[in-house]
Design a protein around this motif. Structure first.
Motif, PDB file in Angstrom:
ATOM      1  N   THR A 145       0.839  -1.206   0.000  1.00 21.39           N
ATOM      2  CA  THR A 145       0.000   0.000   0.000  1.00 21.39           C
ATOM      3  C   THR A 145       0.875   1.258   0.000  1.00 21.39           C
TER       4      THR A 145
ATOM      5  N   LYS B  19       1.393   4.315  -2.884  1.00 19.42           N
ATOM      6  CA  LYS B  19       1.228   5.711  -2.476  1.00 19.42           C
ATOM      7  C   LYS B  19       2.509   6.511  -2.789  1.00 19.42           C
TER       8      LYS B  19
ATOM      9  N   ASN C 192      -4.254   6.544  -3.480  1.00 18.91           N
ATOM     10  CA  ASN C 192      -4.949   6.657  -2.200  1.00 18.91           C
ATOM     11  C   ASN C 192      -5.021   5.305  -1.470  1.00 18.91           C
TER      12      ASN C 192
ATOM     13  N   GLN D 209      -6.857   4.378   0.894  1.00 20.40           N
ATOM     14  CA  GLN D 209      -8.246   3.979   1.212  1.00 20.40           C
ATOM     15  C   GLN D 209      -8.845   3.057   0.163  1.00 20.40           C
ATOM     16  N   THR D 210      -8.386   3.190  -1.079  1.00 15.60           N
ATOM     17  CA  THR D 210      -8.937   2.328  -2.129  1.00 15.60           C
ATOM     18  C   THR D 210      -7.847   1.481  -2.780  1.00 15.60           C
ATOM     19  N   THR D 211      -6.878   1.078  -1.975  1.00 11.33           N
ATOM     20  CA  THR D 211      -5.861   0.133  -2.451  1.00 11.33           C
ATOM     21  C   THR D 211      -6.153  -1.236  -1.842  1.00 11.33           C
TER      22      THR D 211
ATOM     23  N   ALA E  82      -6.769  -0.144   2.588  1.00  9.89           N
ATOM     24  CA  ALA E  82      -6.344   1.004   3.381  1.00  9.89           C
ATOM     25  C   ALA E  82      -5.137   0.664   4.267  1.00  9.89           C
TER      26      ALA E  82
ATOM     27  N   ARG F  57      -9.598  -4.702  10.508  1.00 10.39           N
ATOM     28  CA  ARG F  57     -10.727  -3.778  10.345  1.00 10.39           C
ATOM     29  C   ARG F  57     -11.980  -4.296  11.035  1.00 10.39           C
TER      30      ARG F  57
ATOM     31  N   GLU G 147     -15.255  -2.094  11.705  1.00 14.80           N
ATOM     32  CA  GLU G 147     -15.518  -1.589  10.345  1.00 14.80           C
ATOM     33  C   GLU G 147     -16.005  -2.693   9.420  1.00 14.80           C
TER      34      GLU G 147
ATOM     35  N   GLN H 191     -19.236   1.048  -2.374  1.00 13.65           N
ATOM     36  CA  GLN H 191     -18.108   1.987  -2.273  1.00 13.65           C
ATOM     37  C   GLN H 191     -16.755   1.289  -2.401  1.00 13.65           C
ATOM     38  N   THR H 192     -16.697   0.040  -1.979  1.00 18.94           N
ATOM     39  CA  THR H 192     -15.419  -0.685  -2.065  1.00 18.94           C
ATOM     40  C   THR H 192     -15.556  -1.943  -2.933  1.00 18.94           C
TER      41      THR H 192
END
Lengths: 69, 69, 69, 69, 69, 69
Positions: A28, A32, A38, A40-42, B57, B64, B69, C40-41
């Motif tokens: 990740t 980056k 990002n 968050q979406t990896t 993320a 998570r 989450e 979203q994911t």
């Protein structure tokens, strides 16, 4: 939103949760740092493959391990 | 002759045979409806991946889930 | 956080942006409806493959198209 | 340095180590014979997929086997 | 002998050869550092995917870019 | 109903349609001979990857070719 798929052989009972965590963090960060992606979406997905099911140089990894390679 | 690969996390013992059936039917219909692809030669393969082995993320899904989450 | 990979042959110049949109919407909805997955994911990746590079029944799709299949 | 991924259904307890060996040898030879690829850096990975997780013609392979197909 | 597949969107003409080099070096080092894997047999393959062909949250990346996301 | 994915580097303009045909025939025969798989439902997909996008030993294949490897 990168997708990273890491495929490795499952040896000696498999890698630990800590090692998986390090692979996820490392991949990740790499995306980056190099491309500004990002986190968050990896996605990072690790596939552990039995040594009988992985071949290199025309032989299974199981055979190679027996030969000390 | 499409090939559809659906990768999801394995949670709570995994999804049911009925859910797998619905994914297979749904993906096959989607390719038929949108592109006119022949269901006879449409493959759908579902991979269930352990939550330790799936990262998003920079964290594993296992971590998570512990955080709610 | 599903990952859906749809692989199809590229024929007649490829599918349209509208068709790609429908595949993305349809696959995302399918995962939401059947498994409650968060759109979203959800990733959907479409690979278009040249007909020379796709084989079925021991022949390339290019050859099959010439034979009217 | 080819990468060959063979995905098959896992049926009747799965294929044998001998069969896996033959797939590895055969795929490695194929790449060497057709394209002159070096076996030392040819990977072959076999994924065995549960029959519930593999769909064709809108049905799982489990269902098809029950119907004698 | 790990296999790492990095899939990213192709944007603004694609990433540079230098960035690809950094991804290859970084992923290879990661596998060496975390798992002791031999770089000589570590493969890294980067797939660049058109933004029309990559969906997230039910929309193509092309549409999301238009909306400033 | 096997799925075989062959990934190779694209070099010197890529492999010929004849070579692709041989890969498709060879992989289909291999699955039939070793496992009795039905050629009618055997898919073979060939991905040709730019040499900049394929890394081994921490370097891109482009760099290795320059060094005569």
């Amino acid at each position: 939103m990168p997708y990273v798929n890491i495929r490795i052989t499952r040896e000696h009972g498999g890698i630990t949760a800590e090692q998986k965590k390090q692979l996820i963090e490392g991949a990740t960060s790499l995306l980056k740092d190099v491309l500004g992606k990002n986190p968050q979406t990896t996605f990072v997905i690790i596939d552990e493959v039995e040594t009988d099911n992985w071949g290199i140089a025309g032989e299974s990894v199981t055979e190679r391990r027996k030969q000390g390679e």
